[in-house]
Write an enzyme that holds these catalytic residues in place. Structure first.
Site, short mmCIF file in Angstrom:
data_model
loop_
_atom_site.label_atom_id
_atom_site.label_comp_id
_atom_site.label_asym_id
_atom_site.label_seq_id
_atom_site.Cartn_x
_atom_site.Cartn_y
_atom_site.Cartn_z
N HIS A 43 33.44 37.82 44.39
CA HIS A 43 33.52 36.78 45.42
C HIS A 43 34.65 37.05 46.41
O HIS A 43 35.51 37.91 46.19
CB HIS A 43 33.72 35.40 44.77
N CYS B 81 37.56 37.60 37.55
CA CYS B 81 36.58 37.89 38.59
C CYS B 81 36.98 39.13 39.38
O CYS B 81 38.10 39.61 39.31
CB CYS B 81 36.45 36.70 39.55
#
Length: 416
Positions: free
Chosen positions: A324, A342
């Site tokens: 992301h 992440c």
């Protein structure tokens, strides 16, 4: 019509009904001039009678039997097939006096039985009989749901089969697995793997070909799995694959490389999980995409508090790993691993990635010092299992060598 001294035989075709009636096929004849005789035709000479209520469907748990009641001829062949194209295996006695099924009938099906005969004069005859088997109750049905939904996916997308009831034992699993058929064009070698008693995954030995068409269907309808359990009807599945998209995220070099059909199309600086929150090593299949996700530490059980609006989020695991946009850590991209697991990139790079990838595409993390991505339970980690181990999870292939099964031999046999 004249048949000489030997008339055609009488045959009994029985299949236990609710009231245990039988189907009787009886041949008869008369005398006439030999030149006026019609060819021997069992269909016109055999009368069919079903004792009791002929509208009642037969019990699929009982064997199908065909018996000659006369010494004037013999059964030469019996062909029994249901409306789904499934044949009933059977054994013919040495003297041709009887035939008995050796495989179970399917429930809730219409059967066609072709009986071929020959009398003592060598004249052939044939009779065709149709009958229905009793339908199982809804609570006796094993339902199968294929996944994912129909559509276009990346070349790493596994096929899933969710069962409505738990299947135990190798014999029952073989029945179910044999009926779950997956085909692709172009053709590739693949296999089912039992994740547990209610879930199976199917994947090829290698990734699916790009721009392939994949179909999954079940031939379980009516098939007896165990006492009181029969296969139900299942909606077939059709998928297509797009380009072969692979992303390799190197947590040591802090760079993600994206390939399309084997060619590098982009590289971008990234950050991955810091100490205590290392990103998992291994290959992950993209699960879904969201242009906006609100990420909160409490939702994934992280003690370090955060509550952030996140854009261009591509999900890799159900526990919360994404690729992301991470503008708040821009100074660390390509420099240090500072995320909670992440893969962070600049907003522009994350948006490019988001627009270039689809569910079923592949993201592989290397050099992360994290744990290994599990094959099951946290998304699709199926590709982290070796092919040899994958085959051992098949009820049909376990204990066999690759290339030794009838299907393998047929696939490897040269065409003439």
């Amino acid at each position: 019509m004249s048949y000489g001294t030997h008339g055609p035989k009488r045959i009994t075709l029985s299949c236990a009904l609710l009231l245990a009636p039988t189907m009787v096929l009886t041949a008869c004849g008369d005398s006439s001039h030999p030149l006026a005789a019609k060819p021997y035709d069992a269909a016109s000479q055999v009368a069919v009678s079903m004792g009791g209520n002929s509208s009642r469907a037969v019990d699929p748990d009982k064997p199908l039997e065909v018996t000659s009641k006369s010494g004037n001829g013999q059964i030469t062949d019996v062909l029994a097939i249901d409306a789904a194209g499934r044949y009933v295996r059977g054994e013919l006695s040495e003297d041709g006096s009887s035939w008995r099924s050796t495989s179970p009938l399917a429930a809730g099906q219409t059967y066609t039985v072709q009986i071929s005969t020959e009398n003592r004069s060598g004249k052939p005859g044939r009779r065709t009989v149709n009958f229905d088997t009793r339908k199982p109750d809804a609570k006796q049905l094993l339902k199968v749901k294929f996944g994912p939904d129909s559509g276009t996916y990346g070349v790493g997308q596994p096929i899933t089969a969710e069962l409505s009831k738990k299947i135990k034992g190798k014999a029952q699993r073989r029945i179910v697995e044999r009926a779950l058929q997956v085909r692709s064009t172009p053709s590739v070698k693949g296999a089912w793997h039992w994740v547990d008693g209610k879930k199976l995954h199917y994947r090829p030995k290698e990734y699916w070909p790009a721009h392939a068409t994949i179909t999954a269907k079940s031939r379980l309808a009516g098939v007896k799995i165990r006492d009181g359990l029969y296969g139900g009807r299942t909606k077939p599945l059709k998928l297509k694959t797009g380009d072969r998209i692979e992303a390799i995220a190197d947590a040591s070099a802090l760079v993600m490389t994206v390939k399309k059909n084997g060619e590098v199309v982009n590289t971008m600086p990234i950050t991955t999980g810091m100490a205590g929150y290392r990103t998992r090593n291994g290959t992950k299949v993209v699960l879904e995409k969201s242009s906006y996700v609100r990420m909160r530490s409490a939702s994934v059980g992280i003690s370090d508090f955060y509550d952030l609006p996140v854009y261009w989020a591509t999900r890799l695991t159900w526990s919360g790993e994404y690729v992301h946009g991470a503008p708040w850590s821009a100074g660390s991209h390509g420099v240090a691993n500072v995320s909670h697991g992440c893969t962070g990139a600049s907003s522009s790079n994350a948006r490019w990635f988001f627009n270039s990838i689809r569910p079923g595409d592949l993201v592989t993390h290397v050099n992360t010092d994290g744990s290994r991505m599990p094959a099951f339970g946290n998304g699709f980690g199926d590709w982290n299992m070796t092919w040899d181990k994958w085959r051992k999870g098949s009820a049909l292939l376990e204990g066999t060598r690759e290339g030794s099964t009838p299907a393998d031999k047929a696939r490897l046999r040269p065409r003439i």
